[in-house]
Design an enzyme around this catalytic site. Structure first.
Site, PDB file in Angstrom:
ATOM      1  N   LYS A 119      44.075  36.031  42.371  1.00 16.59           N
ATOM      2  CA  LYS A 119      43.135  36.186  43.495  1.00 16.59           C
ATOM      3  C   LYS A 119      41.726  36.391  42.947  1.00 16.59           C
ATOM      4  O   LYS A 119      41.542  37.068  41.923  1.00 16.59           O
ATOM      5  CB  LYS A 119      43.572  37.378  44.348  1.00 16.59           C
ATOM      6  CG  LYS A 119      42.839  37.522  45.673  1.00 16.59           C
ATOM      7  CD  LYS A 119      43.388  38.713  46.478  1.00 16.59           C
ATOM      8  CE  LYS A 119      42.699  38.878  47.815  1.00 16.59           C
ATOM      9  NZ  LYS A 119      43.206  40.036  48.577  1.00 16.59           N
ATOM     10  N   SER A 194      44.267  39.016  53.300  1.00  9.27           N
ATOM     11  CA  SER A 194      43.204  38.285  52.664  1.00  9.27           C
ATOM     12  C   SER A 194      43.657  37.443  51.456  1.00  9.27           C
ATOM     13  O   SER A 194      42.919  36.573  51.013  1.00  9.27           O
ATOM     14  CB  SER A 194      42.117  39.261  52.201  1.00  9.27           C
ATOM     15  OG  SER A 194      42.629  40.144  51.225  1.00  9.27           O
ATOM     16  N   SER A 218      47.239  42.827  52.793  1.00 15.75           N
ATOM     17  CA  SER A 218      46.705  41.548  52.326  1.00 15.75           C
ATOM     18  C   SER A 218      47.611  40.771  51.387  1.00 15.75           C
ATOM     19  O   SER A 218      47.325  39.623  51.075  1.00 15.75           O
ATOM     20  CB  SER A 218      45.347  41.767  51.640  1.00 15.75           C
ATOM     21  OG  SER A 218      44.356  41.983  52.613  1.00 15.75           O
TER      22      SER A 218
END
Lengths: 541, 543
Positions: A119, A194, A218
């Protein structure tokens, strides 16, 4: 859009991923087989089969990397999971080094040849790390996050940086400053967020496993939306050093994989105390896989005696019927496995959402102060200091981020601190205690990972409250600091394909081992479910 | 920048025995000797006593000043508070920084345990109550020298609180003991520095200092004039140097004092509007700045213009010797403090605190009381205890058997003068406490005269060596044989018939002349008592 995949399919099918050997799973005989469906087989550990293939010289790391990169290049234009992908040669040369080591008979780490997507809010020294924000566009950190450093040391190859909601603030990946990621099951839908890029990348087999971060869900919610396994470890289990802070007391780096075993192996690789993170725990990291039973050796009631609590508040009004029925089916499956399943009420459950948003936004308003354009990141030139700050932040930060900073700043302001921040901390204590009580009575708690399946891109973009409400299933776990595993447990009908539903299993602090053991058995015994999106189904065996 | 060193000494050149005639001309007692490393770079600016006392006594009797002090002490830990960067003053800009102290994305603070140890030490030395469970908080504001956009500090639970500090006021300001309250001591990190270009069209940021540990000491508003405030600050400096937690150097910013000054009519319990004064680079400027600020405020009060005293930060201007407005406070700043989530609570165990308590050195106040009990005068006491190294030298000399009075006299007169002239500290001189003790013993035992003693002292100071060696090598043993002295006396008298005649004619002052000649003939070795006794006998005998 699937048509665009038609032509190269033949080339993809040339290298089917190894699926024959694993110590964990066998698709041959499940003692629990109730239906005869030859097409479904339980997911296997990709990491273990890669390792076996490499060590037995059935496959080279270079070939493996090429096969993933080919699929990545084909699918990426439709998914947009990545913000940065290094050129092929960078990845191939790392694979090449591994092949040479193997050929020379040298040891390779347990993640040798495993392509890991990271990420973009997790720092990588050799790649940009923007956190999905314009203010950090082209920013390259001078260091690897501890988690990245560890997985590299164990032979893992970082295949790229995945898209995300700016600084983790969002539930759809639509709040990325750069692009919107699509859900591999239906490209008109969001992948969740996210960590939407990391979830989509694993779901579409653009990588083997991936790292995400979970502040209020997330990792778990996108895992649910994308039909992959997502693990949010206990707070402190994985070092946060190198993770761009959103809400420091809630943030956790988490793992995505296409099987429970893979997330467990990845967690084992990155977990442990770190002297660069004062909040990382000194708790010993057990070998999570050593308690795994292979599916073939399972008894008829492999989870006999396990006490499972279904959180009543998570299957009430406001939760999609399809999701509820999938979760009820999962509960029945637990019963078939020998568990006792009872509904348990956590009266403080609904308090979690407002408390979470007050605390997370308060901390974020502070954590994001460092993005001022002074030392790094994009700076807007101005004659006065205040305008330099104001303009750099106005141009560099997105609207969702600005809104959250404003709300957090407000909550911490003199005169409001007691009413908001302090009160939310008190609620947090209540929630922590109620989870502790429930986990004294039950070995694990289960709930949906999200109140719905993946929704349409743009559907909730202008309704932040509706989007925030979607976090109801996950935020309590962060407030309590507990570990939770999300794994796909069923589908809700949809076009063009069914959409996966994720089951959330919550365990006691630092008891990821139990979650993984139970999750593995659940996954290996689940029939009629194959969680590979049609987009890539042909290239994945 | 001004800097006041310890008092100036004047040593009487004709006295045969070392005596401390301390003529304080310039400078004040609140000053402390400069640490060795930085001494050469320091310049000494003297402060005129008269101008200082003028200000001091200008305060009319109808008003009283209320002064509180916030002191920032930079800790001399090897590394910064939350990362592994070392810190040394004056190093090249941004040469001692890392992702943590630069506030890079993803970097996290990890507390240096030495900071807690130093905070506990100072807290105990300031007689505070310790918080066994304290925490860090974030103090939030934007400024380019603050990399994270917040300062890690302590807000509602400081590590130490409710203490006091005992100070001795020098005799020239009335003397006596004063006790000043300590409100709190808390841990925090320093910010970087901004460097402005000469044209002023841009600024640069140096983050070397960012993250360096500080202890902030907040006093009660117990001081009433500049001298008291300066004495308080000087005692804090002594304390941190005694404890070894900081070099306490004001020029380098290792010790920074901000003072809050307000004035109120005598008898009024409510405080007047307080004004903060900054840019105090020495104790003497601190004292002068406060006294100036008091006079300024008193003047406004006496003219009925007290509404012109506003809450503001004023800057002390050394050049014009006055305070000027730096910034007016527009309402209270809201720092939006909240607990620092990146750091665990600071938990102290009784065992840990006890361990530190027992390891504390003798503190300046304890030392002064001990010296006082030895019978030393207040000036001696204050001087000796003022500097930790001098006190250690003195104590070591006593431990070798010297008596307190003689040791104090030697240290305060000839040794201090030597150090001052040569710009050395007591750690630099070649004289050891053992030899000083030996020297004192040799004089006492009559082996050498005081005058010879002084010569030996200067040789020891400059070159080292032992008293015994020098006496032997140079044949300096005092002549105490009356026969030998008599021979020399007779010889001198015979060689000076004219002077003898004048003496006997009534000019008895010439005795000094004869004594000098005899001493010269003995190369200074004659016992002065015997010499004078025999000389008088001979001069007055009418044979």
């Amino acid at each position: 859009m699937l048509s665009t995949l038609q032509t190269p399919r033949s080339s993809l099918s040339r290298f089917t991923l190894p699926s024959t050997i694993t110590t964990l799973a066998s698709n041959s005989q499940s003692t629990l087989t109730t239906t005869q469906s030859p097409t479904t087989s339980p997911p296997q550990s990709q990491i273990l089969s890669i390792r076996h293939s490499l060590l037995t010289r059935n496959l080279s790391a270079v070939d493996l990397a090429r096969s993933y990169l080919t699929r990545l290049r084909l699918t990426e234009p439709h998914l947009r999971s990545f913000l940065h992908i290094p050129d092929d040669q960078t990845i191939i040369s790392q694979a090449n080094d591994l092949d040479r080591r193997i050929a020379a008979g040298k040891d390779v780490g347990p993640l040798a040849g495993v392509l890991v997507a990271v990420k973009d809010n997790i720092c990588t020294a050799d790649m940009p790390s923007t956190g999905g924000s314009r203010i950090l566009q082209n920013y390259r950190p001078p260091f690897d996050a501890t988690a990245v450093k560890k997985l590299k040391e164990l032979g893992g190859i970082v295949v790229g940086k995945t898209n995300m909601d700016e600084f983790g603030m969002g539930s759809t990946t639509e709040a990325s400053a750069f692009q919107v990621t699509a859900n591999p099951w239906d490209v008109s839908r969001v992948p969740g967020g996210s960590s939407g890029g990391s979830a989509a990348a694993v779901s579409a087999r653009q990588c083997v496993v991936s790292l995400g971060s979970d502040t209020g869900g997330s990792v778990r919610q996108p895992a649910s939306f994308c039909g992959v396994v997502g693990l949010k470890p206990t707070y402190g289990r994985v070092s946060r050093f190198g993770l761009m802070a959103y809400a420091s007391s809630l943030d956790a780096i988490g793992c995505f994989g296409s099987s429970v075993a893979d997330t467990g192996i990845l967690l084992h690789a990155i977990a442990g105390h770190d002297r660069f993170d004062a909040t990382s725990s000194k708790q010993e990291v057990p070998n999570f896989l050593s308690h795994f039973d292979s599916a073939s050796s399972l008894e008829s009631k492999p989870l006999k005696g396990l006490r499972v609590g279904l959180i009543r508040e998570t299957i009430e009004d406001g939760v999609d019927a399809g999701v509820v029925s999938a979760i009820r089916a999962a509960a029945s499956h637990f019963e078939e496995l020998g568990c006792s399943v009872n509904e348990v009420s956590l009266p403080s459950f609904s308090l979690g959402l407002p408390a979470y948003y007050v605390l997370a936004l308060s901390e974020s308003s502070s954590n994001l102060s460092r993005y001022d354009g002074i030392r790094y990141g994009n700076q807007v030139h101005a004659d006065e200091l205040d305008s330099l700050y104001g303009d750099s932040r106005a141009k560099g930060l997105g609207s969702e981020v600005k809104m959250r900073i404003l709300m957090g700043t407000y909550a911490l302001s003199a005169g409001y601190y007691d009413a908001y921040y302090k009160r939310a901390q008190q609620v947090r204590t209540i929630i922590r205690n109620s989870f502790k009580e429930a986990l004294d009575q039950y070995d694990i708690l289960i709930s949906p990972a999200a109140p719905s399946v993946a929704y349409k891109i743009g559907e909730k973009k202008n309704d932040p409250l509706a989007m925030y409400a979607g976090d109801i299933m996950t935020v309590n776990v962060n407030l309590a600091g507990l570990p939770a595993l999300v794994l796909p447990c069923g589908f809700v009908d949809s076009e063009p394909a069914g959409l996966p539903v994720g089951l959330q299993m919550i365990g006691a602090a630092f008891d990821e081992g139990e979650l993984l053991r139970v999750g593995h058995i659940f996954e290996q015994t689940l029939e009629n479910c194959r969680f590979v999106p049609p987009l890539v189904a042909d290239s994945v065996e | 920048m001004s800097y006041t060193m310890f008092r100036t000494f004047q040593v009487h050149p004709f006295l045969l025995y070392p005596t401390s005639i301390l003529k304080r001309r310039n400078g004040f007692l609140y000053s402390t000797t400069i640490p060795k490393a930085t001494q050469s770079s320091q310049t000494e600016t003297k402060v005129s006593t008269s101008s200082q006392s003028k200000n001091l006594y200008k305060i009319p009797k109808d008003y009283e000043a209320v002064i509180g002090i916030e002191t920032h002490v930079q800790l001399s830990t090897l590394t910064k508070a939350f990362c592994n960067c070392p810190y040394s003053y004056g190093s090249f800009p941004n040469s001692s920084i890392c992702p943590v102290c630069m506030g890079l994305p993803g970097a996290l603070p990890v507390l240096n345990n030495k900071v807690i140890e130093f905070a506990v030490k100072l807290g105990l030395a300031l007689n505070c109550n310790l918080a066994f469970n304290s925490k860090f908080d974030r103090k939030q504001y934007f400024y380019p020298d603050l990399p994270k956009g917040y300062q890690i500090s302590q807000f509602d639970v400081p590590i130490a609180a409710s203490g006091f500090l005992d100070v001795d006021i020098p005799l020239e300001f009335g003397g006596g003991h004063k006790r000043f309250g300590i409100t709190r001591v808390h841990m925090e990190e320093d910010a970087g520095k901004l460097m402005h270009t000469e044209k002023g069209n841009y600024s640069q940021v140096d983050l070397n200092r960012a993250g360096v540990p500080l202890l902030e000491i907040v006093s009660e508003p117990d001081m009433r004039n500049g001298i008291e405030a300066a004495e308080y600050a000087a005692e804090i400096q002594r304390l941190v140097r005694y404890l070894g937690v900081s070099n306490g150097n004001m020029q380098e910013g290792s010790l920074r004092c901000d003072v809050n000054v307000s004035v109120r009519p005598i008898g009024q319990s409510k405080f007047g509007t307080k004004v903060e004064v900054k840019n105090l680079n020495s104790f003497s400027s601190m004292s002068r700045a406060i006294d100036f600020e008091i006079s300024r405020q008193v003047l406004l009060h006496s003219q009925g213009q007290e509404d012109q005293i506003v809450q503001e930060t004023r800057l002390w201007e050394e050049g014009s010797q006055r305070t000027i407005t730096m910034r007016k406070k527009e309402g209270l700043a809201d720092y939006r403090y909240f607990p620092e989530p990146d750091l665990p609570s600071v938990i102290l165990s009784q065992e840990y605190v006890d361990g530190i308590q027992t390891s504390l050195p003798e503190l300046p106040e304890e030392k002064r009381r001990r010296y006082e009990k030895m019978g030393l005068g207040m000036q001696d006491v204050i001087f000796l205890a003022n500097d930790k190294n001098i006190a250690e030298f003195f104590d070591a000399t006593l431990a070798k058997g010297a008596d307190a009075k003689s040791a104090a006299n030697w240290i305060m007169s000839d040794i201090a003068a030597f150090m001052k002239n040569e710009k050395l500290t007591i750690n630099d001189i070649k004289l050891t406490p053992e030899e000083l003790s030996e020297l004192i013993a040799s004089i006492k035992g009559g082996i050498i005269s005081g005058k010879i003693g002084k010569e030996i002292l200067f040789e020891l100071l400059a070159k080292g060596g032992s008293v015994k060696e020098i006496i032997e090598k140079k044949d300096l043993v005092q002549i105490t044989d009356p026969v030998e002295i008599e021979k020399m006396v007779v010889k001198v008298i015979e060689e000076n018939p004219k002077q003898l005649e004048q003496y006997r004619g009534g000019k008895t002052k010439l005795q000094g002349y004869f004594a000098g000649q005899v001493m010269k003939a003995s190369k200074g070795k004659a016992n002065p008592g015997l010499l004078n006794k025999i000389l008088l006998e001979k001069l007055n005998s009418t044979t």
